[in-house]
Motif scaffolding. Structure first.
Motif, mmCIF file in Angstrom:
data_model
loop_
_atom_site.group_PDB
_atom_site.id
_atom_site.type_symbol
_atom_site.label_atom_id
_atom_site.label_comp_id
_atom_site.label_asym_id
_atom_site.label_seq_id
_atom_site.Cartn_x
_atom_site.Cartn_y
_atom_site.Cartn_z
ATOM 1 N N THR A 12 0.772 -1.260 -0.043
ATOM 2 C CA THR A 12 -0.067 -0.007 -0.137
ATOM 3 C C THR A 12 0.822 1.036 -0.002
ATOM 4 O O THR A 12 0.530 2.206 -0.784
ATOM 5 C CB THR A 12 -0.919 0.063 1.325
ATOM 6 O OG1 THR A 12 -1.719 -1.089 1.216
ATOM 7 C CG2 THR A 12 -1.831 1.176 1.100
ATOM 8 N N TRP A 13 1.913 1.104 0.900
ATOM 9 C CA TRP A 13 2.530 2.378 1.005
ATOM 10 C C TRP A 13 3.985 2.398 0.322
ATOM 11 O O TRP A 13 4.673 3.423 0.118
ATOM 12 C CB TRP A 13 2.610 2.696 2.575
ATOM 13 C CG TRP A 13 1.642 2.791 3.242
ATOM 14 C CD1 TRP A 13 0.770 1.894 4.069
ATOM 15 C CD2 TRP A 13 0.578 4.053 3.297
ATOM 16 N NE1 TRP A 13 -0.312 2.678 4.612
ATOM 17 C CE2 TRP A 13 -0.716 3.683 3.998
ATOM 18 C CE3 TRP A 13 0.498 5.327 2.653
ATOM 19 C CZ2 TRP A 13 -1.553 4.746 4.177
ATOM 20 C CZ3 TRP A 13 -0.354 6.436 3.068
ATOM 21 C CH2 TRP A 13 -1.581 5.894 3.673
ATOM 22 N N LEU A 53 6.647 5.440 -10.443
ATOM 23 C CA LEU A 53 5.708 6.545 -10.037
ATOM 24 C C LEU A 53 7.014 7.860 -9.820
ATOM 25 O O LEU A 53 6.473 9.108 -10.092
ATOM 26 C CB LEU A 53 4.955 6.451 -8.566
ATOM 27 C CG LEU A 53 3.909 5.295 -8.794
ATOM 28 C CD1 LEU A 53 3.437 4.921 -7.403
ATOM 29 C CD2 LEU A 53 2.878 5.745 -9.560
ATOM 30 N N LEU A 56 8.044 9.962 -12.795
ATOM 31 C CA LEU A 56 6.986 10.777 -13.663
ATOM 32 C C LEU A 56 7.302 12.243 -13.427
ATOM 33 O O LEU A 56 7.684 12.728 -12.309
ATOM 34 C CB LEU A 56 5.582 10.714 -12.881
ATOM 35 C CG LEU A 56 4.989 9.369 -13.104
ATOM 36 C CD1 LEU A 56 3.670 9.292 -12.415
ATOM 37 C CD2 LEU A 56 4.840 9.283 -14.603
ATOM 38 N N GLU A 58 7.276 16.160 -12.960
ATOM 39 C CA GLU A 58 6.333 17.251 -12.565
ATOM 40 C C GLU A 58 5.724 18.157 -13.490
ATOM 41 O O GLU A 58 6.733 18.665 -14.075
ATOM 42 C CB GLU A 58 6.805 17.713 -11.207
ATOM 43 C CG GLU A 58 6.757 16.923 -10.045
ATOM 44 C CD GLU A 58 5.407 16.852 -9.631
ATOM 45 O OE1 GLU A 58 4.485 17.716 -9.268
ATOM 46 O OE2 GLU A 58 5.065 15.226 -9.494
ATOM 47 N N PRO A 59 4.641 18.273 -13.716
ATOM 48 C CA PRO A 59 4.201 19.370 -14.615
ATOM 49 C C PRO A 59 4.767 20.925 -14.211
ATOM 50 O O PRO A 59 4.713 21.270 -13.155
ATOM 51 C CB PRO A 59 2.803 19.408 -14.796
ATOM 52 C CG PRO A 59 2.294 18.855 -13.300
ATOM 53 C CD PRO A 59 3.365 17.949 -12.917
ATOM 54 N N SER B 34 0.105 19.856 -10.395
ATOM 55 C CA SER B 34 0.400 18.368 -10.541
ATOM 56 C C SER B 34 -0.818 17.586 -10.232
ATOM 57 O O SER B 34 -1.272 16.484 -10.989
ATOM 58 C CB SER B 34 1.732 18.306 -9.589
ATOM 59 O OG SER B 34 1.735 16.892 -9.285
ATOM 60 N N ARG B 38 -2.538 14.940 -12.853
ATOM 61 C CA ARG B 38 -2.613 13.550 -12.508
ATOM 62 C C ARG B 38 -4.321 13.157 -12.654
ATOM 63 O O ARG B 38 -4.592 12.166 -12.980
ATOM 64 C CB ARG B 38 -1.909 13.238 -11.397
ATOM 65 C CG ARG B 38 -0.699 13.634 -11.089
ATOM 66 C CD ARG B 38 0.011 12.505 -11.964
ATOM 67 N NE ARG B 38 1.681 12.872 -11.943
ATOM 68 C CZ ARG B 38 2.517 13.204 -12.816
ATOM 69 N NH1 ARG B 38 2.137 13.396 -14.048
ATOM 70 N NH2 ARG B 38 3.591 13.891 -12.748
ATOM 71 N N GLU B 121 1.251 7.366 -16.703
ATOM 72 C CA GLU B 121 0.260 8.441 -16.684
ATOM 73 C C GLU B 121 -1.084 7.832 -16.960
ATOM 74 O O GLU B 121 -2.034 8.262 -16.385
ATOM 75 C CB GLU B 121 0.741 9.725 -17.284
ATOM 76 C CG GLU B 121 1.843 10.333 -16.718
ATOM 77 C CD GLU B 121 2.638 11.494 -17.540
ATOM 78 O OE1 GLU B 121 2.289 11.570 -18.648
ATOM 79 O OE2 GLU B 121 3.075 12.417 -16.636
ATOM 80 N N ILE B 124 -2.499 5.682 -14.456
ATOM 81 C CA ILE B 124 -3.099 6.395 -13.193
ATOM 82 C C ILE B 124 -4.432 7.353 -13.480
ATOM 83 O O ILE B 124 -5.270 7.404 -12.790
ATOM 84 C CB ILE B 124 -2.008 7.596 -12.783
ATOM 85 C CG1 ILE B 124 -0.656 6.929 -11.954
ATOM 86 C CG2 ILE B 124 -2.692 8.586 -11.837
ATOM 87 C CD1 ILE B 124 0.289 7.911 -12.046
ATOM 88 N N LEU B 135 -3.579 8.136 -4.661
ATOM 89 C CA LEU B 135 -2.277 7.663 -5.223
ATOM 90 C C LEU B 135 -1.332 9.042 -5.508
ATOM 91 O O LEU B 135 -0.250 9.306 -5.120
ATOM 92 C CB LEU B 135 -2.342 6.979 -6.432
ATOM 93 C CG LEU B 135 -1.300 6.400 -7.078
ATOM 94 C CD1 LEU B 135 -0.537 4.976 -6.414
ATOM 95 C CD2 LEU B 135 -1.062 6.226 -8.485
ATOM 96 N N CYS B 138 -0.645 10.873 -1.877
ATOM 97 C CA CYS B 138 0.335 10.018 -0.946
ATOM 98 C C CYS B 138 1.703 9.720 -1.726
ATOM 99 O O CYS B 138 2.823 9.984 -1.357
ATOM 100 C CB CYS B 138 -0.142 8.824 -0.449
ATOM 101 S SG CYS B 138 -1.743 9.083 0.484
ATOM 102 N N LEU B 140 2.924 10.428 -5.066
ATOM 103 C CA LEU B 140 3.498 11.158 -5.831
ATOM 104 C C LEU B 140 3.765 12.611 -5.264
ATOM 105 O O LEU B 140 4.766 13.319 -5.496
ATOM 106 C CB LEU B 140 2.541 11.637 -7.028
ATOM 107 C CG LEU B 140 2.039 10.227 -7.886
ATOM 108 C CD1 LEU B 140 1.474 10.388 -9.290
ATOM 109 C CD2 LEU B 140 3.556 9.711 -8.352
ATOM 110 N N LEU B 163 -5.895 3.520 -1.493
ATOM 111 C CA LEU B 163 -4.206 3.440 -2.055
ATOM 112 C C LEU B 163 -3.918 2.068 -2.423
ATOM 113 O O LEU B 163 -3.282 2.017 -3.260
ATOM 114 C CB LEU B 163 -3.413 4.148 -0.987
ATOM 115 C CG LEU B 163 -2.167 4.273 -1.204
ATOM 116 C CD1 LEU B 163 -1.716 5.208 -2.577
ATOM 117 C CD2 LEU B 163 -1.281 5.004 -0.191
#
Lengths: 147, 181
Positions: A12-13, A53, A56, A58-59, B34, B38, B121, B124, B135, B138, B140, B163
């Protein structure tokens, strides 16, 4: 802390213990240290997903968007000057021109209007009212006037 | 403390202090953009949501009462705006939106970094909206569990469940699918 719960935490984490819920972190880490082989598979998969993840991008905030947001923000309040900014009016000359027009009108009225006399346009009703107020018998007064 | 600093900046921004306004925008707008990106998977819409979020924030500044952290409140507004847009999309295009994007990866050798990023992407964006939000907040953006739960207006347990499901889906699509191919 059970094996199942630790696997849940990892799935999960993520693989990083720092991301696990604080209340269970120490117990989870202790179990992991004691039996690393039991959790190796779950950790490897979680780590791989974490990396995906984390990769990815960041915009980026476009500058134009930043400026548009800032332009819509509250404006500073104007500093006061006696009457606080003519009660907040954006065009303080507007009431001034109104006052000037009123003053001119008053001046013209006083100087150009004909002076009224007490007899001007006294209607019968007004006359009756005046006579009543003075205590005369209006009927008698009217007859006397006719004679 | 961040909380005090927030309050101080908000007070000054509400009075029109340009530096405070800019500081708030610089500090929080990337996170809001952001999150919206997403959630919506569409850059132009995400920018609209970011702008709308701050317009609402500016309106709220004068009467701001620090019941929650400003960043929590801001993200919650952004998230709700995203939910609204996703709901409208469903209403308008319910026949045209596929249930789930095809995000299965091809052979590892054929994947370059850009393809991998696109696939993640897309995966997600294809998640149910609350899983996607959990998601993003937490995994990202690194919000604490409490803060993410507060932003989403759910319990910490519900957040964990969302999550867990989100990561399970991604694992299935991005890792298991790849290993199977």
């Amino acid at each position: 802390m059970t094996d199942d719960r630790l696997i849940e935490l990892i799935e999960t984490w993520g693989a990083e213990a720092a991301c696990w819920p604080e209340a269970e972190r120490d117990a989870g880490k202790a179990l992991l240290r004691a039996h690393p082989e039991r959790f190796a598979g779950a950790l490897a998969q979680a780590r791989e997903l974490d990396l995906m993840l984390g990769a990815l991008p960041e915009p980026e905030m476009p500058r134009a968007l930043t400026e548009a947001i800032i332009a819509a923000a509250p404006r500073p309040k104007r500093a006061g000057s006696g009457l606080p900014g003519w009660f907040g009016l954006k065009t303080p000359w507007a009431p001034a021109s109104g006052f000037a027009a009123a003053a001119l009108g008053l001046f013209m009225g006083l100087t150009m209007a004909p002076v009224a006399s007490a007899e001007d346009e006294m209607t019968a009703e007004v006359e009756e009212l005046v006579v009543s107020a003075l205590g005369f018998d209006t009927a008698t007064y009217a007859v006397e006037e006719l004679e | 403390m961040a909380f005090t600093s927030d309050l101080d900046q908000i007070t000054r921004a509400a009075a029109g202090d340009a530096a405070a306004v800019r500081a708030i925008v610089n500090r929080y707008s990337p996170g809001v953009l952001s999150l919206a990106t997403r959630m919506l998977g569409d850059r132009a819409e995400a920018e609209d949501v970011t702008q709308e979020t701050f317009i609402r924030a500016w309106k709220a500044l004068a009467t701001w009462e620090p019941r929650a952290k400003f960043s929590t409140w801001l993200h919650r507004v952004a998230l709700n705006l995203c939910y609204d847009r996703l709901r409208k999309r469903r209403e308008v295009l319910s026949d045209e939106i596929p249930e789930r994007a095809d995000t299965a990866l091809g052979p590892q050798d054929a994947l370059d970094q850009a393809q991998r990023v696109n696939a993640v992407e897309a995966a997600i964006s294809a998640l149910p909206e609350r899983q996607s939000a959990a998601l993003t907040l937490c995994a990202l953006q690194g919000h604490s569990q409490t803060e993410a739960a507060e932003i989403m207006d759910v319990s910490v347990e519900a957040l964990e469940s969302l999550l867990a499901r989100a990561r399970r889906t991604l694992r299935g699509q991005l890792l298991d699918g790849r290993n199977a191919s």
